[in-house]
Motif scaffolding. Sequence first.
Motif, mmCIF file in Angstrom:
data_model
loop_
_atom_site.group_PDB
_atom_site.id
_atom_site.type_symbol
_atom_site.label_atom_id
_atom_site.label_comp_id
_atom_site.label_asym_id
_atom_site.label_seq_id
_atom_site.Cartn_x
_atom_site.Cartn_y
_atom_site.Cartn_z
ATOM 1 N N TYR A 55 71.291 47.069 22.557
ATOM 2 C CA TYR A 55 72.402 47.807 21.959
ATOM 3 C C TYR A 55 72.419 47.660 20.435
ATOM 4 O O TYR A 55 72.841 48.575 19.733
ATOM 5 C CB TYR A 55 73.706 47.298 22.574
ATOM 6 C CG TYR A 55 74.941 48.090 22.249
ATOM 7 C CD1 TYR A 55 75.080 49.412 22.658
ATOM 8 C CD2 TYR A 55 76.004 47.501 21.568
ATOM 9 C CE1 TYR A 55 76.244 50.127 22.398
ATOM 10 C CE2 TYR A 55 77.165 48.199 21.300
ATOM 11 C CZ TYR A 55 77.279 49.519 21.711
ATOM 12 O OH TYR A 55 78.432 50.217 21.454
ATOM 13 N N SER A 56 71.922 46.550 19.939
ATOM 14 C CA SER A 56 71.927 46.321 18.485
ATOM 15 C C SER A 56 71.059 47.340 17.742
ATOM 16 O O SER A 56 71.232 47.538 16.546
ATOM 17 C CB SER A 56 71.449 44.900 18.154
ATOM 18 O OG SER A 56 70.033 44.785 18.316
ATOM 19 N N HIS A 57 70.161 48.004 18.442
ATOM 20 C CA HIS A 57 69.282 48.998 17.821
ATOM 21 C C HIS A 57 69.837 50.418 17.898
ATOM 22 O O HIS A 57 69.197 51.356 17.409
ATOM 23 C CB HIS A 57 67.895 48.946 18.458
ATOM 24 C CG HIS A 57 67.197 47.655 18.212
ATOM 25 N ND1 HIS A 57 66.859 47.207 16.953
ATOM 26 C CD2 HIS A 57 66.790 46.687 19.076
ATOM 27 C CE1 HIS A 57 66.263 46.034 17.041
ATOM 28 N NE2 HIS A 57 66.210 45.691 18.322
ATOM 29 N N ALA A 58 70.992 50.578 18.500
ATOM 30 C CA ALA A 58 71.603 51.903 18.634
ATOM 31 C C ALA A 58 72.315 52.286 17.340
ATOM 32 O O ALA A 58 73.017 51.477 16.727
ATOM 33 C CB ALA A 58 72.593 51.913 19.801
ATOM 34 N N ALA A 59 72.143 53.539 16.937
ATOM 35 C CA ALA A 59 72.811 54.073 15.751
ATOM 36 C C ALA A 59 74.311 54.217 16.023
ATOM 37 O O ALA A 59 74.745 54.282 17.177
ATOM 38 C CB ALA A 59 72.204 55.431 15.388
ATOM 39 N N PRO A 60 75.105 54.292 14.968
ATOM 40 C CA PRO A 60 76.557 54.439 15.149
ATOM 41 C C PRO A 60 76.959 55.608 16.052
ATOM 42 O O PRO A 60 77.906 55.477 16.834
ATOM 43 C CB PRO A 60 77.066 54.640 13.718
ATOM 44 C CG PRO A 60 76.075 53.891 12.876
ATOM 45 C CD PRO A 60 74.748 54.131 13.551
ATOM 46 N N ILE A 61 76.265 56.725 15.986
ATOM 47 C CA ILE A 61 76.632 57.863 16.839
ATOM 48 C C ILE A 61 76.479 57.518 18.317
ATOM 49 O O ILE A 61 77.269 57.953 19.150
ATOM 50 C CB ILE A 61 75.825 59.125 16.472
ATOM 51 C CG1 ILE A 61 76.419 60.332 17.192
ATOM 52 C CG2 ILE A 61 74.354 58.979 16.799
ATOM 53 C CD1 ILE A 61 75.975 61.657 16.640
ATOM 54 N N VAL A 62 75.492 56.708 18.648
ATOM 55 C CA VAL A 62 75.298 56.272 20.032
ATOM 56 C C VAL A 62 76.421 55.315 20.421
ATOM 57 O O VAL A 62 76.990 55.412 21.511
ATOM 58 C CB VAL A 62 73.914 55.612 20.216
ATOM 59 C CG1 VAL A 62 73.751 55.048 21.616
ATOM 60 C CG2 VAL A 62 72.803 56.609 19.896
ATOM 61 N N LYS A 63 76.753 54.412 19.515
ATOM 62 C CA LYS A 63 77.817 53.441 19.797
ATOM 63 C C LYS A 63 79.182 54.108 19.915
ATOM 64 O O LYS A 63 80.060 53.591 20.606
ATOM 65 C CB LYS A 63 77.817 52.347 18.734
ATOM 66 C CG LYS A 63 76.607 51.440 18.864
ATOM 67 C CD LYS A 63 76.625 50.327 17.846
ATOM 68 C CE LYS A 63 75.447 49.384 18.093
ATOM 69 N NZ LYS A 63 75.472 48.235 17.185
ATOM 70 N N ASN A 64 79.364 55.266 19.263
ATOM 71 C CA ASN A 64 80.617 56.001 19.427
ATOM 72 C C ASN A 64 80.747 56.555 20.841
ATOM 73 O O ASN A 64 81.842 56.625 21.387
ATOM 74 C CB ASN A 64 80.714 57.152 18.422
ATOM 75 C CG ASN A 64 81.010 56.668 17.024
ATOM 76 O OD1 ASN A 64 81.549 55.587 16.825
ATOM 77 N ND2 ASN A 64 80.649 57.460 16.035
ATOM 78 N N VAL A 65 79.631 56.964 21.436
ATOM 79 C CA VAL A 65 79.639 57.514 22.789
ATOM 80 C C VAL A 65 79.679 56.395 23.829
ATOM 81 O O VAL A 65 80.335 56.517 24.862
ATOM 82 C CB VAL A 65 78.413 58.430 23.016
ATOM 83 C CG1 VAL A 65 78.361 58.947 24.448
ATOM 84 C CG2 VAL A 65 78.425 59.601 22.041
ATOM 85 N N PHE A 66 78.976 55.300 23.553
ATOM 86 C CA PHE A 66 78.911 54.144 24.459
ATOM 87 C C PHE A 66 79.406 52.925 23.684
ATOM 88 O O PHE A 66 78.612 52.213 23.058
ATOM 89 C CB PHE A 66 77.478 53.934 24.963
ATOM 90 C CG PHE A 66 76.957 55.126 25.712
ATOM 91 C CD1 PHE A 66 77.319 55.354 27.034
ATOM 92 C CD2 PHE A 66 76.131 56.043 25.089
ATOM 93 C CE1 PHE A 66 76.870 56.467 27.714
ATOM 94 C CE2 PHE A 66 75.673 57.160 25.764
ATOM 95 C CZ PHE A 66 76.045 57.374 27.080
ATOM 96 N N PRO A 67 80.722 52.674 23.705
ATOM 97 C CA PRO A 67 81.301 51.642 22.836
ATOM 98 C C PRO A 67 81.050 50.187 23.232
ATOM 99 O O PRO A 67 81.535 49.287 22.556
ATOM 100 C CB PRO A 67 82.794 51.972 22.855
ATOM 101 C CG PRO A 67 83.008 52.774 24.079
ATOM 102 C CD PRO A 67 81.723 53.466 24.380
ATOM 103 N N SER A 68 80.262 49.955 24.279
ATOM 104 C CA SER A 68 79.933 48.571 24.635
ATOM 105 C C SER A 68 78.485 48.506 25.125
ATOM 106 O O SER A 68 77.928 49.503 25.594
ATOM 107 C CB SER A 68 80.864 48.044 25.732
ATOM 108 O OG SER A 68 80.535 48.619 26.981
ATOM 109 N N ALA A 69 77.913 47.324 25.016
ATOM 110 C CA ALA A 69 76.541 47.117 25.495
ATOM 111 C C ALA A 69 76.451 47.375 26.995
ATOM 112 O O ALA A 69 75.455 47.937 27.470
ATOM 113 C CB ALA A 69 76.072 45.699 25.157
ATOM 114 N N ASP A 70 77.478 47.004 27.748
ATOM 115 C CA ASP A 70 77.458 47.228 29.193
ATOM 116 C C ASP A 70 77.422 48.714 29.533
ATOM 117 O O ASP A 70 76.660 49.139 30.407
ATOM 118 C CB ASP A 70 78.668 46.573 29.867
ATOM 119 C CG ASP A 70 78.564 45.061 29.919
ATOM 120 O OD1 ASP A 70 77.427 44.533 29.814
ATOM 121 O OD2 ASP A 70 79.604 44.400 30.042
#
Length: 145
Positions: A55-70
């Motif tokens: 998850y640490s390699h995901a860009a902010p746009i990805v983290k906006n869609v998937f807000p947690s590593a799980d």
Amino acid sequence: MVNNPISTLVRLFSVVVMLFMIALPVQAAGDEDKIKAVIEDQLNAFATDNGEQAYSHAAPIVKNVFPSADMFMTMVKKGYIPIYRNTERVFGKTFADGLGRPAMRVVLTGADGKRYEAIYSMEQQADGSWKIAGCVLVVIPSQEV
């Protein structure tokens, strides 16, 4: 045909990435090794079920869609099985994707023995690091006749 909620989520994620990414100039030529290292580290993290590292390699746009590593790992495990589990990888060169973003092609052999092409779209962060902004995965057709 019954829609699988995870498949729908994966499709929605792909559309969101395509719609909201701003085309970046391809400036990755000198950063090809760095981009490869990011993708490889994420693939290694998937292989060891290290969700936080992946998850640490995901860009902010990805983290906006998937807000947690799980949530991110659930999506990958359900919709990107050859990325989550593969037996071989061959990295290509960087190139500009259809939106002009730096991208890298990776040919993967899935646990099912099939070959897949993964195209990773990248996003450079303000600190100069590279993050994965999206990935398109397609089966490479068999050459058998």
